[in-house]
Scaffold this motif. Structure first.
Motif, PDB file in Angstrom:
ATOM      1  N   LEU A 365       8.306 -40.146 -27.475  1.00 16.07           N
ATOM      2  CA  LEU A 365       7.480 -41.081 -27.115  1.00 16.07           C
ATOM      3  C   LEU A 365       5.903 -40.872 -27.611  1.00 16.07           C
ATOM      4  O   LEU A 365       5.274 -41.847 -28.128  1.00 16.07           O
ATOM      5  CB  LEU A 365       7.472 -41.452 -25.833  1.00 16.07           C
ATOM      6  CG  LEU A 365       8.901 -42.176 -25.046  1.00 16.07           C
ATOM      7  CD1 LEU A 365       8.760 -42.120 -23.556  1.00 16.07           C
ATOM      8  CD2 LEU A 365       8.725 -43.388 -25.831  1.00 16.07           C
ATOM      9  N   GLN A 368       5.197 -41.393 -31.209  1.00 14.74           N
ATOM     10  CA  GLN A 368       5.376 -42.985 -31.399  1.00 14.74           C
ATOM     11  C   GLN A 368       6.741 -43.060 -32.184  1.00 14.74           C
ATOM     12  O   GLN A 368       6.889 -43.641 -32.939  1.00 14.74           O
ATOM     13  CB  GLN A 368       4.254 -43.183 -32.478  1.00 14.74           C
ATOM     14  CG  GLN A 368       2.802 -42.868 -32.037  1.00 14.74           C
ATOM     15  CD  GLN A 368       2.607 -43.638 -30.756  1.00 14.74           C
ATOM     16  OE1 GLN A 368       2.715 -44.877 -30.558  1.00 14.74           O
ATOM     17  NE2 GLN A 368       1.704 -42.884 -29.935  1.00 14.74           N
ATOM     18  N   THR A 370       9.481 -44.596 -30.695  1.00 17.19           N
ATOM     19  CA  THR A 370       9.878 -45.130 -29.482  1.00 17.19           C
ATOM     20  C   THR A 370      11.368 -45.401 -29.627  1.00 17.19           C
ATOM     21  O   THR A 370      12.208 -45.230 -28.696  1.00 17.19           O
ATOM     22  CB  THR A 370       9.061 -46.323 -29.291  1.00 17.19           C
ATOM     23  OG1 THR A 370       7.743 -45.799 -29.397  1.00 17.19           O
ATOM     24  CG2 THR A 370       9.198 -47.105 -28.023  1.00 17.19           C
ATOM     25  N   VAL A 397      10.826 -44.744 -20.712  1.00 19.68           N
ATOM     26  CA  VAL A 397      10.587 -45.165 -22.213  1.00 19.68           C
ATOM     27  C   VAL A 397      10.387 -46.881 -22.096  1.00 19.68           C
ATOM     28  O   VAL A 397       9.405 -47.284 -22.821  1.00 19.68           O
ATOM     29  CB  VAL A 397      12.158 -45.265 -22.916  1.00 19.68           C
ATOM     30  CG1 VAL A 397      12.100 -45.759 -24.306  1.00 19.68           C
ATOM     31  CG2 VAL A 397      12.495 -43.586 -22.975  1.00 19.68           C
ATOM     32  N   ARG A 400       6.869 -48.089 -21.775  1.00 24.28           N
ATOM     33  CA  ARG A 400       5.742 -48.030 -22.892  1.00 24.28           C
ATOM     34  C   ARG A 400       5.692 -49.295 -23.584  1.00 24.28           C
ATOM     35  O   ARG A 400       4.767 -49.627 -24.601  1.00 24.28           O
ATOM     36  CB  ARG A 400       6.314 -46.754 -23.991  1.00 24.28           C
ATOM     37  CG  ARG A 400       6.331 -45.450 -23.413  1.00 24.28           C
ATOM     38  CD  ARG A 400       5.006 -45.070 -23.214  1.00 24.28           C
ATOM     39  NE  ARG A 400       4.777 -43.600 -22.578  1.00 24.28           N
ATOM     40  CZ  ARG A 400       4.550 -42.416 -23.494  1.00 24.28           C
ATOM     41  NH1 ARG A 400       4.273 -42.662 -24.745  1.00 24.28           N
ATOM     42  NH2 ARG A 400       4.459 -41.304 -22.972  1.00 24.28           N
ATOM     43  N   ASP A 401       6.544 -50.223 -23.088  1.00 26.11           N
ATOM     44  CA  ASP A 401       6.668 -51.566 -23.728  1.00 26.11           C
ATOM     45  C   ASP A 401       6.541 -52.708 -22.625  1.00 26.11           C
ATOM     46  O   ASP A 401       7.371 -52.673 -21.907  1.00 26.11           O
ATOM     47  CB  ASP A 401       8.029 -51.821 -24.467  1.00 26.11           C
ATOM     48  CG  ASP A 401       8.111 -52.973 -25.385  1.00 26.11           C
ATOM     49  OD1 ASP A 401       6.915 -53.857 -24.979  1.00 26.11           O
ATOM     50  OD2 ASP A 401       9.033 -53.297 -26.026  1.00 26.11           O
TER      51      ASP A 401
END
Length: 519
Positions: A365, A368, A370, A397, A400-401
């Motif tokens: 993560l 970058q 992902t 995870v 991060r979005d």
């Protein structure tokens, strides 16, 4: 010469053996007596060098002696097999596995079966070079000769063989009279089977049964602590490890995992004591250096942690805790590629180790990557669908979005269904509720988690609850939560800062009230 040999003075033996080999024999001396003397001197010099950890020099002398022994190309005698084991062992300790296997394979399997030590070394070498069939053949030969060879039994189970092959009523390799004589052996075998299948809760239960049959066995307590740690039963694992240490203060096995557990629990005092004890026990094994490494990680001294991790791996290049520690240190320096490599190697050797999986996912993560992090976490969830920790890892995870907040919420709820009161899941989910301005729901979740949690360290939950109370201006309730956090851990800075903030808020409220009265 014989007196010096019996005295055990290794350095004197080495020097005298060297001198003896260089002396010119008398003309009347027979060639055979000269050869025998050279063989004896070579073996003794090799033994002295082996004892001094000079394995390359010892191997040269053993090789010379083996070459000079009678029948070098035919049937080996028991003394010759001992020499083969010593030579192969030297190569193995020098990490020249290929040469060690080559030495062993120069003699037939039938001859190897005459030496259990040689079979054990061969099985170990085949195992670490992923030659599963050869390793199993040698482990089974050891068990046939010695049914109580626990190392061989564990080796077979670690290679995926089911316990029924060993203790089955039909065709079991361990005779029934042995199993009846040692009632602890059956649950011990089944416990290790579950452990190597990454079913850690089932393994913990079986080790508990075994422990009831042989109470206060330090090695058993240590492995019990290890599986409890893998099953995320942190407090129970700590108790098991402490009992093992009190029973045997010089115990080394699984102490690197105990150091990792203390690091995760941020128990600095206990970790310092453990590192000091391990250093006084032996500095030739990786465990003390790993304990020092985690202690430095706790103090954010990652350069020293990296040094200690490398020191541990120089002593045992297959040590899983050393790889995880080095990966963590490299991650802190943003050397993601190297850290990922170490985490992957740790997972190759111990596929069920959650901390290695977590380190790999977080490293991906931060680098970058992902999609790969998500795929890795989802694979872990599929392999262990009933693991709340892996679900929380997947939720991190999703975190991060921003578009996956709903999916993150559902994943955390599932984790709490599997493990009610789980602190990491509760903290993340309460933060989501708070960000949606549903503070009461977040407070209710944290209060429920505190009641349901089996973890003795409730500090993070009390601090988060105090922060929510302060955010909703319930200052007395916030103060109570922070005080509970300090009772759990006296050096909790977040709780002290929260209490200081409440005192400032109260002074501000009092000043504002006085100004209003004056107006």
């Amino acid at each position: 010469m014989e007196d010096v040999w019996r005295s055990g003075l290794s350095e004197s033996i080495r020097l005298l053996s060297s001198i003896e080999q260089c002396r010119q024999p008398k003309k009347a001396a027979k060639k055979t007596s000269k050869t025998e003397a050279t063989i004896v001197a070579s073996i003794r010099q090799g033994d002295a060098l082996y004892e001094s950890l000079e394995y390359a020099g010892a191997a040269a002398h053993y090789s010379k002696a083996l070459h000079l022994t009678a029948g070098g190309g035919g049937e080996k005698k028991s003394d010759d097999l001992e020499l083969v084991w010593k030579l192969a062992s030297c190569h193995e300790k020098n990490r020249d596995v290929k040469a060690a296997i080559g030495i062993i394979e120069e003699i037939s399997f039938k001859q190897r079966c005459q030496s259990s030590k040689l079979l054990s070394l061969a099985a170990h070498l085949y195992k670490i070079t992923s030659q599963r069939r050869n390793a199993l053949t040698h482990y089974r030969a050891i068990i046939k000769q010695t049914p109580l060879a626990l190392e061989a039994i564990e080796g077979v189970l670690s290679l995926g063989v089911q316990s029924s092959e060993l203790i089955g009523s039909v065709g079991g390799r361990i005779p029934a009279p042995v199993l009846r004589k040692y009632p602890w052996l059956t649950p011990w075998i089944r416990a290790h089977e579950q452990m190597y299948m990454n079913r850690f809760l089932a393994a913990a239960d079986l080790f508990q049964i075994t422990g009831d049959l042989i109470p206060d066995c330090s090695d058993l307590l240590a492995v019990h602590g290890y599986v409890l740690w893998q099953a995320d039963q942190q407090q129970k694992a700590k108790v098991a490890f402490q009992r093992a240490c009190s029973r045997d203060p010089h115990l080394l096995k699984y102490m690197d995992s105990y150091a990792h557990l203390l690091f995760v629990k941020e128990d600095r005092v206990e970790l310092e004591n453990l590192a000091a004890r391990l250093l006084s026990t032996s500095q030739l094994y990786p465990q003390p250096w790993i304990a020092l490494g985690y202690l430095n990680c706790l103090n954010a001294r990652y350069t020293k942690a990296l040094y200690f991790a490398q020191k541990a791996l120089s002593l045992d290049e297959r040590n899983v805790e050393g790889m995880i520690l080095k990966g963590r240190a490299l991650h802190s320096f943003k050397k993601y590629h190297d850290a990922i490599k170490h985490y992957k190697e740790a997972l190759r050797l111990s596929s069920g180790y959650f901390e290695a999986m977590k380190g790999l996912v977080m490293c991906l993560l931060d680098n970058q990557m992902t999609r790969l992090a998500e795929a890795t976490a989802q694979t872990a969830v599929r392999v262990l669908p009933q693991s709340a920790r892996h679900l929380v890892l997947l939720a991190l995870v999703y975190n991060r979005d921003a578009s996956r907040r709903e999916k993150m919420k559902q994943t955390l709820k599932e984790a709490l269904r599997l493990q009610p009161g789980m602190a990491p899941a509760s903290l993340l989910l309460s933060r989501l509720y708070s960000e949606e301005d549903d503070h009461q729901k977040a407070i209710a979740l944290l209060k429920t988690s505190i009641e349901q949690s089996e973890n003795a360290n409730l500090t993070p939950l009390h601090v988060a609850l105090g922060d929510l109370y302060r955010k909703t201006r319930q200052l007395q309730e916030a103060l109570t939560s922070y005080e509970f956090a300090l009772k759990c851990r006296r050096d909790c800075k977040k709780a002290r800062n929260g209490i200081a903030q409440i005192q400032r808020d109260r002074r501000y409220d009092a000043t504002t009230a006085d100004q209003d009265d004056g107006w």
